[in-house]
Design a protein around this motif. Structure first.
Motif, PDB file in Angstrom:
ATOM      1  N   GLU A 113      -5.088  -4.208   0.092  1.00 50.21           N
ATOM      2  CA  GLU A 113      -3.670  -3.929  -0.131  1.00 50.21           C
ATOM      3  C   GLU A 113      -2.790  -4.279   1.071  1.00 50.21           C
ATOM      4  O   GLU A 113      -1.591  -4.035   1.039  1.00 50.21           O
ATOM      5  CB  GLU A 113      -3.485  -2.472  -0.529  1.00 50.21           C
ATOM      6  CG  GLU A 113      -4.119  -2.168  -1.876  1.00 50.21           C
ATOM      7  CD  GLU A 113      -3.945  -0.734  -2.317  1.00 50.21           C
ATOM      8  OE1 GLU A 113      -3.626   0.127  -1.476  1.00 50.21           O
ATOM      9  OE2 GLU A 113      -4.148  -0.478  -3.504  1.00 50.21           O
ATOM     10  N   LYS A 114      -3.380  -4.857   2.130  1.00 48.21           N
ATOM     11  CA  LYS A 114      -2.608  -5.245   3.314  1.00 48.21           C
ATOM     12  C   LYS A 114      -2.423  -6.761   3.343  1.00 48.21           C
ATOM     13  O   LYS A 114      -3.107  -7.499   2.652  1.00 48.21           O
ATOM     14  CB  LYS A 114      -3.322  -4.774   4.587  1.00 48.21           C
ATOM     15  CG  LYS A 114      -3.386  -3.262   4.698  1.00 48.21           C
ATOM     16  CD  LYS A 114      -4.007  -2.847   5.994  1.00 48.21           C
ATOM     17  CE  LYS A 114      -4.036  -1.315   6.090  1.00 48.21           C
ATOM     18  NZ  LYS A 114      -4.675  -0.889   7.331  1.00 48.21           N
ATOM     19  N   ASN A 115      -1.512  -7.212   4.183  1.00 44.15           N
ATOM     20  CA  ASN A 115      -1.259  -8.636   4.346  1.00 44.15           C
ATOM     21  C   ASN A 115      -2.272  -9.211   5.334  1.00 44.15           C
ATOM     22  O   ASN A 115      -2.227  -8.908   6.527  1.00 44.15           O
ATOM     23  CB  ASN A 115       0.174  -8.864   4.854  1.00 44.15           C
ATOM     24  CG  ASN A 115       0.577 -10.314   4.872  1.00 44.15           C
ATOM     25  OD1 ASN A 115      -0.232 -11.208   4.633  1.00 44.15           O
ATOM     26  ND2 ASN A 115       1.842 -10.563   5.162  1.00 44.15           N
ATOM     27  N   TYR A 116      -3.168 -10.044   4.846  1.00 43.84           N
ATOM     28  CA  TYR A 116      -4.218 -10.612   5.703  1.00 43.84           C
ATOM     29  C   TYR A 116      -3.642 -11.383   6.885  1.00 43.84           C
ATOM     30  O   TYR A 116      -4.271 -11.488   7.947  1.00 43.84           O
ATOM     31  CB  TYR A 116      -5.164 -11.504   4.887  1.00 43.84           C
ATOM     32  CG  TYR A 116      -4.569 -12.843   4.512  1.00 43.84           C
ATOM     33  CD1 TYR A 116      -4.720 -13.946   5.350  1.00 43.84           C
ATOM     34  CD2 TYR A 116      -3.845 -13.012   3.343  1.00 43.84           C
ATOM     35  CE1 TYR A 116      -4.174 -15.172   5.023  1.00 43.84           C
ATOM     36  CE2 TYR A 116      -3.295 -14.231   3.007  1.00 43.84           C
ATOM     37  CZ  TYR A 116      -3.463 -15.305   3.846  1.00 43.84           C
ATOM     38  OH  TYR A 116      -2.913 -16.519   3.528  1.00 43.84           O
TER      39      TYR A 116
ATOM     40  N   TRP B 137       4.358 -12.500   2.788  1.00 46.29           N
ATOM     41  CA  TRP B 137       3.268 -11.778   2.139  1.00 46.29           C
ATOM     42  C   TRP B 137       3.101 -12.402   0.766  1.00 46.29           C
ATOM     43  O   TRP B 137       3.627 -11.937  -0.228  1.00 46.29           O
ATOM     44  CB  TRP B 137       3.596 -10.286   2.048  1.00 46.29           C
ATOM     45  CG  TRP B 137       2.406  -9.425   1.742  1.00 46.29           C
ATOM     46  CD1 TRP B 137       1.167  -9.835   1.318  1.00 46.29           C
ATOM     47  CD2 TRP B 137       2.340  -8.005   1.844  1.00 46.29           C
ATOM     48  NE1 TRP B 137       0.346  -8.754   1.143  1.00 46.29           N
ATOM     49  CE2 TRP B 137       1.042  -7.613   1.465  1.00 46.29           C
ATOM     50  CE3 TRP B 137       3.257  -7.045   2.211  1.00 46.29           C
ATOM     51  CZ2 TRP B 137       0.636  -6.293   1.433  1.00 46.29           C
ATOM     52  CZ3 TRP B 137       2.852  -5.726   2.185  1.00 46.29           C
ATOM     53  CH2 TRP B 137       1.560  -5.357   1.817  1.00 46.29           C
ATOM     54  N   ASP B 138       2.375 -13.514   0.730  1.00 46.26           N
ATOM     55  CA  ASP B 138       2.277 -14.319  -0.482  1.00 46.26           C
ATOM     56  C   ASP B 138       1.202 -13.836  -1.453  1.00 46.26           C
ATOM     57  O   ASP B 138       1.236 -14.200  -2.616  1.00 46.26           O
ATOM     58  CB  ASP B 138       2.075 -15.787  -0.145  1.00 46.26           C
ATOM     59  CG  ASP B 138       0.888 -16.034   0.762  1.00 46.26           C
ATOM     60  OD1 ASP B 138       0.407 -15.092   1.398  1.00 46.26           O
ATOM     61  OD2 ASP B 138       0.440 -17.187   0.851  1.00 46.26           O
TER      62      ASP B 138
ATOM     63  N   GLN C 117      -0.196 -10.328  -2.736  1.00 44.12           N
ATOM     64  CA  GLN C 117      -0.125  -8.866  -2.721  1.00 44.12           C
ATOM     65  C   GLN C 117      -1.012  -8.321  -3.829  1.00 44.12           C
ATOM     66  O   GLN C 117      -0.818  -8.626  -4.994  1.00 44.12           O
ATOM     67  CB  GLN C 117       1.318  -8.389  -2.910  1.00 44.12           C
ATOM     68  CG  GLN C 117       2.196  -8.751  -1.748  1.00 44.12           C
ATOM     69  CD  GLN C 117       3.607  -8.201  -1.898  1.00 44.12           C
ATOM     70  OE1 GLN C 117       3.979  -7.681  -2.933  1.00 44.12           O
ATOM     71  NE2 GLN C 117       4.385  -8.335  -0.838  1.00 44.12           N
ATOM     72  N   ILE C 118      -1.971  -7.492  -3.438  1.00 45.56           N
ATOM     73  CA  ILE C 118      -2.953  -6.950  -4.361  1.00 45.56           C
ATOM     74  C   ILE C 118      -2.721  -5.451  -4.507  1.00 45.56           C
ATOM     75  O   ILE C 118      -2.580  -4.737  -3.519  1.00 45.56           O
ATOM     76  CB  ILE C 118      -4.387  -7.183  -3.830  1.00 45.56           C
ATOM     77  CG1 ILE C 118      -4.622  -8.658  -3.485  1.00 45.56           C
ATOM     78  CG2 ILE C 118      -5.408  -6.671  -4.817  1.00 45.56           C
ATOM     79  CD1 ILE C 118      -4.547  -9.610  -4.633  1.00 45.56           C
ATOM     80  N   LYS C 119      -2.689  -4.984  -5.721  1.00 50.29           N
ATOM     81  CA  LYS C 119      -2.612  -3.548  -6.010  1.00 50.29           C
ATOM     82  C   LYS C 119      -3.942  -3.139  -6.638  1.00 50.29           C
ATOM     83  O   LYS C 119      -4.302  -3.639  -7.699  1.00 50.29           O
ATOM     84  CB  LYS C 119      -1.472  -3.239  -6.984  1.00 50.29           C
ATOM     85  CG  LYS C 119      -0.114  -3.672  -6.491  1.00 50.29           C
ATOM     86  CD  LYS C 119       0.430  -2.707  -5.510  1.00 50.29           C
ATOM     87  CE  LYS C 119       1.853  -3.123  -5.155  1.00 50.29           C
ATOM     88  NZ  LYS C 119       2.340  -2.551  -3.970  1.00 50.29           N
TER      89      LYS C 119
END
Length: 94
Positions: free
Chosen positions: A28-31, A88-89, A91-93
């Motif tokens: 859930e974070k920006n790699y 932030w291309d 984004q995973i929830k």
């Protein structure tokens, strides 16, 4: 689950490099906040990277390259205005 050419979300819900297995962060974070980053001022790349702010004061962009810290595979390239945070291309929830 594959999310990028070189990145996946592993069984521990971490973003991981497919080439070397390096775990960047929780899914859930920006790699990009955990990647190696090279910043190249647009003025070093040439005049096509100038974004005029006014006629008298050109604003240059910054070219950002993001790499895996484990194997230095280039993951992404962003062109941003100076001082902007990484895009932030992905984004995973979960």
């Amino acid at each position: 689950m594959r999310i990028h050419e070189y990145l996946e979300i592993n069984e521990n819900k971490k973003i991981r490099c497919l080439k070397c297995g390096y775990e960047f962060c929780d899914a859930e974070k920006n790699y990009k906040d955990f990647a190696l980053k090279a910043e190249i001022p647009g003025k070093e790349l040439g005049s096509r990277f100038i974004q005029p702010r006014t006629e008298d004061e050109p604003q240059f962009v910054v070219y950002h390259e993001f790499y895996c810290p484990g194997c230095t595979t280039m993951l992404e390239v962003d062109v941003l205005s100076p001082g902007e945070p990484p895009l932030w291309d992905i984004q995973i929830k979960i």
